[in-house]
Scaffold this active site. Structure first.
Site, PDB file in Angstrom:
ATOM      1  CD  GLU A  86      -3.397   5.668   2.821  1.00 26.32           C
ATOM      2  OE1 GLU A  86      -4.209   5.671   1.993  1.00 26.32           O
ATOM      3  OE2 GLU A  86      -3.283   4.831   3.831  1.00 26.32           O
ATOM      4  CG  ASP A  87      -4.775   9.843   5.390  1.00 24.27           C
ATOM      5  OD1 ASP A  87      -4.376   9.658   4.029  1.00 24.27           O
ATOM      6  OD2 ASP A  87      -5.752   9.004   5.940  1.00 24.27           O
ATOM      7  CG  ASP A 147      -8.471   0.380   8.082  1.00 23.83           C
ATOM      8  OD1 ASP A 147      -9.261   1.344   8.584  1.00 23.83           O
ATOM      9  OD2 ASP A 147      -7.960   0.143   7.063  1.00 23.83           O
TER      10      ASP A 147
END
Length: 624
Positions: A86-87, A147
């Site tokens: 995602e990052d 998470d």
């Protein structure tokens, strides 16, 4: 990197490696090390809102997965890597090539998908993506819960509006999900942190009150625990006793449920007695022995025993609950659990279990998710999901002894639909423990329920407000969605029926309201807003019935009321919903509420009743 941050991160990493070395082989350990090194490199230039190096987050998540949820090598690797796609400039194929299909699957589930257009909203689509993984493997959801737990633990660095968004998601979705998976500690911490950031002043107030209460009650509770410990020791029972204070969130939820203030909430703490046994065979024997010796000394509150050992909750929770009177005349809530039960109650669906409760719920939830895929237009997706996320359950039984698990406060209707859709659709009444009851009656743990049906009976419009389960909500939603809908709204002051002379008025949104043509409100509206008048045909339709009320006056005689009822029910096959009659000085007045298809049907009933011997007057009156 700041030295303090570096030391903390390295301590967490070392703790993970130490734990995993005890569970996995050398080959898997090399992969775990490799996953950490990749995550560390990928996030090397990134910082969190708090200023910490970003790698601190995946490391913390991996430690939760390894230490608090006790998962294996692949979920730990996925926890290290869960934000890499995602990052950072990495693909899921690269993860698959280096760590295998399983790790790639887990990472893919917890990676938010970026879309140009979301089906409902970004948040709901994310929930849907996470839940779809249940059909294949529950571990992905557990990584996501880890998470979320770390995000909640570090939420103080976020701005208030972001805190509200994340806390609300947690309270609405993640905490109930953790509860249904049996992760009691995760559930409790998530909901408490959510409450802390959503309502900080209320949280702080309750936290302060609980702290003060703990000090106030300390001497009494310590005396009770000491006496209980003495009794157990005298009977050769090895056990430890703990005081457990309820969380601010738990107290707040009780206050909302019972509509009371803090002072009137009971059970602000409970006492946990934890014992050891060599095997499952001894567990219940030792538990009942503890219960017996304590209740021999302390007075037991009648009907306070709840045996979750013989009948675990649907999320697998096991314990034996009872309330005992302490030396100061106050009831103490006691939870008696084995070390195995405590561990399983903490680890939920991840623990090795002999009972099938969690597995059964997972299979049922998979079926719910699959069913929702085919009925998306009949029920909101999140309503369907959260209907399966209830906090507590009860067990009710059919007359043949089949156990039906339902959410707390479920009704006989929920029970009927859980057995079979057709049983719910055609339900007329319930017999609960042999007593005739409405199908809307709330059930309690241990109720024996029989559902009475009729082939021509159909659901009433308010039933949707008296069910909690997904199956009942979806079945009723489907029934009402497929039922014909009347195009018009009837005016509440004149209650027109099909066959009456009517006129319609269209409002700015295009909705049409029907009035009788002789209605005073219609006459006034026609004179003031003549342009809104529309011609309407209000014809009889066998699918629609309308409530009416008539008043009957006459001279009392034997069987007069019976003749009136026969006119409506036998001659015209209509159903009476209410009948009130009063006789004074041999003059009888009766009010009858029933339903008709048209004004002609109503008039026929009035004419037939008017012909009955001794009936003097019959007239329709308004239902208020």
């Amino acid at each position: 990197m700041d030295r303090n941050y570096e030391d903390k991160i390295q301590a967490d990493v070392n703790a993970i490696f130490t734990l995993m070395e005890q569970r996995v082989d050398e080959k898997q350990m090399l992969l775990i090390h490799s996953a950490y090194e990749l995550a560390k490199f990928a996030h090397k230039d990134q910082r969190r809102k708090s200023g910490e190096p970003y790698i601190s987050h995946p490391v913390a998540v991996a430690r939760i997965v390894a230490e608090e949820i006790e998962l294996g090598a692949n979920p730990v690797m996925a926890a290290f890597l869960h934000d890499v796609i995602e990052d950072c400039p990495y693909t899921i194929d690269e993860i698959r090539e280096r760590f295998g299909d399983d790790v790639a699957f887990l990472v893919g589930v917890v990676t938010k998908q970026k879309k140009a257009k979301y089906d409902q909203s970004k948040q709901v689509d994310n929930f849907r993506q996470i839940l779809s993984s249940v059909q294949f493997d529950v571990r992905a959801i557990l990584v996501k819960l880890a998470d979320r737990l770390h995000n909640m633990r570090t939420l103080s660095s976020m701005c208030p509006d972001k805190q509200m968004k994340i806390a609300s998601e947690t309270d609405y979705f993640y905490a109930p999900l953790a509860n249904r998976l049996g992760l009691y500690n995760v559930k409790t911490e998530l909901e408490n942190l959510s409450f802390r950031y959503r309502c900080p002043r209320e949280y702080e107030k309750l936290e302060k009150l609980l702290t003060e209460l703990q000090q106030t009650e300390k001497a009494d509770v310590d005396a009770f625990i000491a006496k209980a410990q003495e009794i157990l020791a005298d009977n050769g029972i090895e056990a430890r006793i703990e005081l457990r204070m309820r969380s601010p969130y738990s107290i707040w939820r009780k206050m909302q449920t019972k509509e009371c203030d803090f002072q009137h909430v009971d059970g602000k703490h409970y006492i946990r007695i934890i014992y050891k046994t060599e095997g499952l065979q001894d567990e219940k024997r030792v538990c009942l022995h503890i219960y017996a010796v304590l209740s021999d000394f302390f007075k037991e509150r009648p009907c306070s025993v709840v045996n979750y050992i013989n009948a675990p909750k649907e999320n697998g929770y096991q314990s034996f609950h009872v309330k005992l009177l302490n030396m100061q005349g106050k009831w103490e809530e006691i939870h008696i659990s084995s070390e195995r039960m405590i561990r399983n109650n903490r680890l939920g669906c991840t623990a090795e279990r002999t009972e099938d409760n969690v597995k059964a719920w997972l299979e049922k939830f998979k079926a719910v998710l699959k069913d929702m895929a085919y009925h998306t237009n009949e029920m909101d997706y999140m309503d369907g999901v959260t209907a399966s996320f209830y906090y507590d359950n009860i067990m009710a039984f059919t007359p043949k002894g089949k156990c039906i698990v339902l959410p707390k406060n479920a009704t006989a209707l929920d029970f009927a639909f859980e057995i079979h859709t057709e049983l719910g659709i055609h339900a007329v009444y319930a017999r609960i423990n042999g007593k005739l009851s409405s199908v809307k009656t709330i059930l309690h743990r241990g109720d024996c329920v029989e559902i009475g049906t009729a082939d021509d009976s159909m659901p009433e419009s308010d039933w949707i407000h008296h069910v909690l389960t997904y199956k009942a909500k979806r079945s009723l939603g489907s029934f009402f969605a497929n039922r014909p809908v009347m195009e018009y709204k009837r005016c509440t002051c004149c209650h027109p029926l099909p066959g009456d002379e009517v006129i319609g008025f269209k409002d700015a949104e295009g909705r049409i309201t029907l009035h009788k043509r002789n209605c005073l409100a219609a006459i006034r509206q026609a004179s003031e807003q003549g342009d809104s008048i529309v011609a309407v045909n209000f014809d009889e339709n066998e699918n629609f019935l309308f409530p009416v009320r008539i008043r009957i006056q006459g001279i009392d005689r034997h069987h007069l009321l019976n003749d009136v009822v026969n006119c409506i029910t036998e001659q015209q096959n209509l159903s009476i919903s209410r009948l009130v009659t009063e006789t004074k000085d041999r003059i009888v007045e009766t009010m009858v509420d029933f339903e008709v298809h048209s004004s002609e049907e109503l008039q026929k009933a009035i004419d037939n009743i008017g012909k009955i011997n001794n009936v003097d007057e019959v007239a329709r009156i308004d239902i208020e």
